[in-house]
Design an enzyme around this catalytic site. Structure first.
Site, PDB file in Angstrom:
ATOM      1  CD  GLN A  83     -45.170  -6.961 -44.313  1.00  0.00           C
ATOM      2  OE1 GLN A  83     -45.922  -6.355 -45.033  1.00  0.00           O
ATOM      3  NE2 GLN A  83     -45.453  -8.174 -43.858  1.00  0.00           N
TER       4      GLN A  83
ATOM      5  CG  ASP B  38     -40.403  -7.698 -50.631  1.00  0.00           C
ATOM      6  OD1 ASP B  38     -41.465  -7.977 -51.227  1.00  0.00           O
ATOM      7  OD2 ASP B  38     -40.061  -6.528 -50.360  1.00  0.00           O
TER       8      ASP B  38
ATOM      9  NE  ARG C 206     -47.698   1.238 -48.832  1.00  0.00           N
ATOM     10  CZ  ARG C 206     -47.825  -0.084 -49.043  1.00  0.00           C
ATOM     11  NH1 ARG C 206     -48.152  -0.532 -50.242  1.00  0.00           N
ATOM     12  NH2 ARG C 206     -47.644  -0.933 -48.056  1.00  0.00           N
TER      13      ARG C 206
ATOM     14  NE  ARG D 214     -48.682  -5.059 -42.346  1.00  0.00           N
ATOM     15  CZ  ARG D 214     -48.517  -4.360 -43.473  1.00  0.00           C
ATOM     16  NH1 ARG D 214     -48.354  -4.973 -44.623  1.00  0.00           N
ATOM     17  NH2 ARG D 214     -48.453  -3.037 -43.458  1.00  0.00           N
TER      18      ARG D 214
ATOM     19  CG  HIS E  61     -43.236  -2.156 -45.306  1.00  0.00           C
ATOM     20  ND1 HIS E  61     -44.273  -1.456 -44.706  1.00  0.00           N
ATOM     21  CD2 HIS E  61     -43.827  -3.079 -46.115  1.00  0.00           C
ATOM     22  CE1 HIS E  61     -45.425  -1.945 -45.145  1.00  0.00           C
ATOM     23  NE2 HIS E  61     -45.184  -2.920 -45.987  1.00  0.00           N
TER      24      HIS E  61
ATOM     25  CB  CYS F 247     -43.972  -8.438 -46.960  1.00  0.00           C
ATOM     26  SG  CYS F 247     -43.188  -7.998 -48.526  1.00  0.00           S
TER      27      CYS F 247
HETATM   28  N1   CP Z   1     -47.204  -6.139 -47.588  1.00  0.00           N
HETATM   29  C1   CP Z   1     -47.802  -4.978 -47.902  1.00  0.00           C
HETATM   30  O1   CP Z   1     -47.450  -3.903 -47.406  1.00  0.00           O
HETATM   31  O2   CP Z   1     -48.797  -5.099 -48.804  1.00  0.00           O
HETATM   32  P1   CP Z   1     -49.587  -3.924 -49.543  1.00  0.00           P
HETATM   33  O3   CP Z   1     -48.613  -3.299 -50.532  1.00  0.00           O
HETATM   34  O4   CP Z   1     -50.723  -4.618 -50.221  1.00  0.00           O
HETATM   35  O5   CP Z   1     -50.031  -2.923 -48.537  1.00  0.00           O
HETATM   36  N1  NVA Z   2     -40.582  -4.127 -51.312  1.00  0.00           N
HETATM   37  C1  NVA Z   2     -41.956  -4.050 -51.738  1.00  0.00           C
HETATM   38  C2  NVA Z   2     -42.866  -4.270 -50.580  1.00  0.00           C
HETATM   39  C3  NVA Z   2     -44.329  -4.230 -50.925  1.00  0.00           C
HETATM   40  C4  NVA Z   2     -45.197  -4.438 -49.718  1.00  0.00           C
HETATM   41  C5  NVA Z   2     -42.217  -2.709 -52.391  1.00  0.00           C
HETATM   42  O1  NVA Z   2     -41.747  -1.695 -51.862  1.00  0.00           O
HETATM   43  O2  NVA Z   2     -42.880  -2.672 -53.420  1.00  0.00           O
END
Ligand code: CP
Ligand code: NVA
Length: 323
Positions: free
Chosen positions: A136, A225, A106, A293, A133, A265
């Site tokens: 997700q 989101d 990540r 997930r 993502h 999400c």
């Molecule tokens: N939706 C999601 O990816 O959540 P986290 O940021 O908690 O991993």
């Molecule tokens: N769009 C958000 C998703 C978090 C799971 C971010 O990137 O922070």
């Protein structure tokens, strides 16, 4: 060099047929888990998780998925590895490929996961970048299939910021048979290149408007989101103003299809992109979505880690180093 591994950096790394097969397998794994049946398909395998951004769902669901499939995982805090002290991706990826069977990353810039993919001889999974993502949205498709029997022919309305989650929705719509209507403020549309390529593939099935009411008309799924993603904290105040009118609230959901379900999400900012009332309403499936997930990522992990056996030592690539 011929690669005998597969990565999952974006939805389109899988074919539509593979997505369907993996959704089916993930559902089967979920049913076994619900019955308390043990699985050992990844016994002896170990993945590493390298997260430059915060996470609750992605980190925990990947770690639990590995354990429930008989394998294990190591969370690598970048701050306590040599990566933070400047060891290159080329070296880190080649070293970690000697120990691990897969790596979930990540990070910020999407090119970083592409660089890891280039140097690692084990599968790289994108656990979120600024651009995409994919885990997700794959797992969200699993939730949609569970709730609506199929994603085929459905209308998904995405309301809000054209961010990483939105871009992965565009990629999903470019390969699978459902329609996607997005309502985003001007300048906050999904990535122009991803949108262009997707629209060329599936003419007329992906629409972007500035009107959330137009977007939700007849929708089966209303998805949103956060307005400020990780890394955009400084833009938060400005974004809060720009996105007024894009909240998924009772007024908006009322205009969607009569059996419309609401997805997010998570993490959510209740009172911003979604009202507390809608988030807690019977239409909201956000916690089932979060649970999936775990199940969806089991399908992804099994596929990537079992199908391809890296030949580690023979496959280490060489770098041209400057003296
Ligand atoms: N939706 C999601 O990816 O959540 P986290 O940021 O908690 O991993
Ligand atoms: N769009 C958000 C998703 C978090 C799971 C971010 O990137 O922070």
């Amino acid at each position: 060099m011929k690669k005998n591994k597969r990565d999952f950096l974006r939805l389109t790394d899988f074919s539509a047929g593979e997505v369907d097969a993996l959704l089916k397998r993930s559902l089967a794994l979920k049913r076994r888990w619900e019955k308390g049946l043990p699985d050992r398909s990844l016994a002896g395998k170990c993945i590493g998780l390298i997260f430059d951004k915060a996470s609750t769902r992605t980190r925990v669901s990947f770690e639990v998925a590995m354990r429930q499939l008989g394998g294990s995982s190591i969370y690598l805090d970048p701050g306590t590895t040599q990566i933070k002290r400047g060891e290159s991706v080329a070296d880190s990826a080649r070293v970690l490929s000697r120990y691990l069977d897969g790596i979930v990353l990540r990070t910020f810039d999407h090119t970083i996961v592409e660089e890891w993919s280039r140097w690692a001889s084990v599968p790289i999974v994108n656990g979120l970048t600024d651009l995409l993502h994919p885990c997700q949205i794959f797992c969200d498709l699993l939730t949609i299939v569970e709730k609506k029997k199929t994603y085929r022919g459905l209308k998904v309305a995405y309301i809000g910021d054209g961010n990483n989650v939105a871009n992965s929705w565009v990629e999903a719509a470019s390969m699978l048979d459902f329609s996607l209507t997005m309502a985003c403020p001007k300048w906050y549309e999904p990535d122009a290149q991803i949108l262009k390529e997707a629209r060329e593939k599936v003419k007329g099935r992906i629409t972007v408007t500035q009107d959330p009411y137009e977007a939700v008309r007849g929708a089966d799924i209303v998805y949103t989101d956060v307005w400020a993603s990780m890394g955009q904290e400084e833009e938060r105040e400005e974004r809060l103003k720009t996105f007024q009118g894009y909240q998924v609230n009772a007024n908006l959901v009322e205009k969607a299809g009569k059996d419309a379900l609401v997805m997010h999400c998570l993490p959510a900012h209740a009172g911003e992109e979604i009202s507390a009332e809608v988030l807690e309403s019977s239409r909201s499936i956000v916690f089932d979505q979060a649970e999936n997930r775990l199940h969806g990522q089991k399908g992804i992990l099994e596929f990537l880690l079992k199908t391809f056996q890296p030949q580690r030592s023979q496959r280490t690539q060489r770098v041209k180093r400057k003296e």
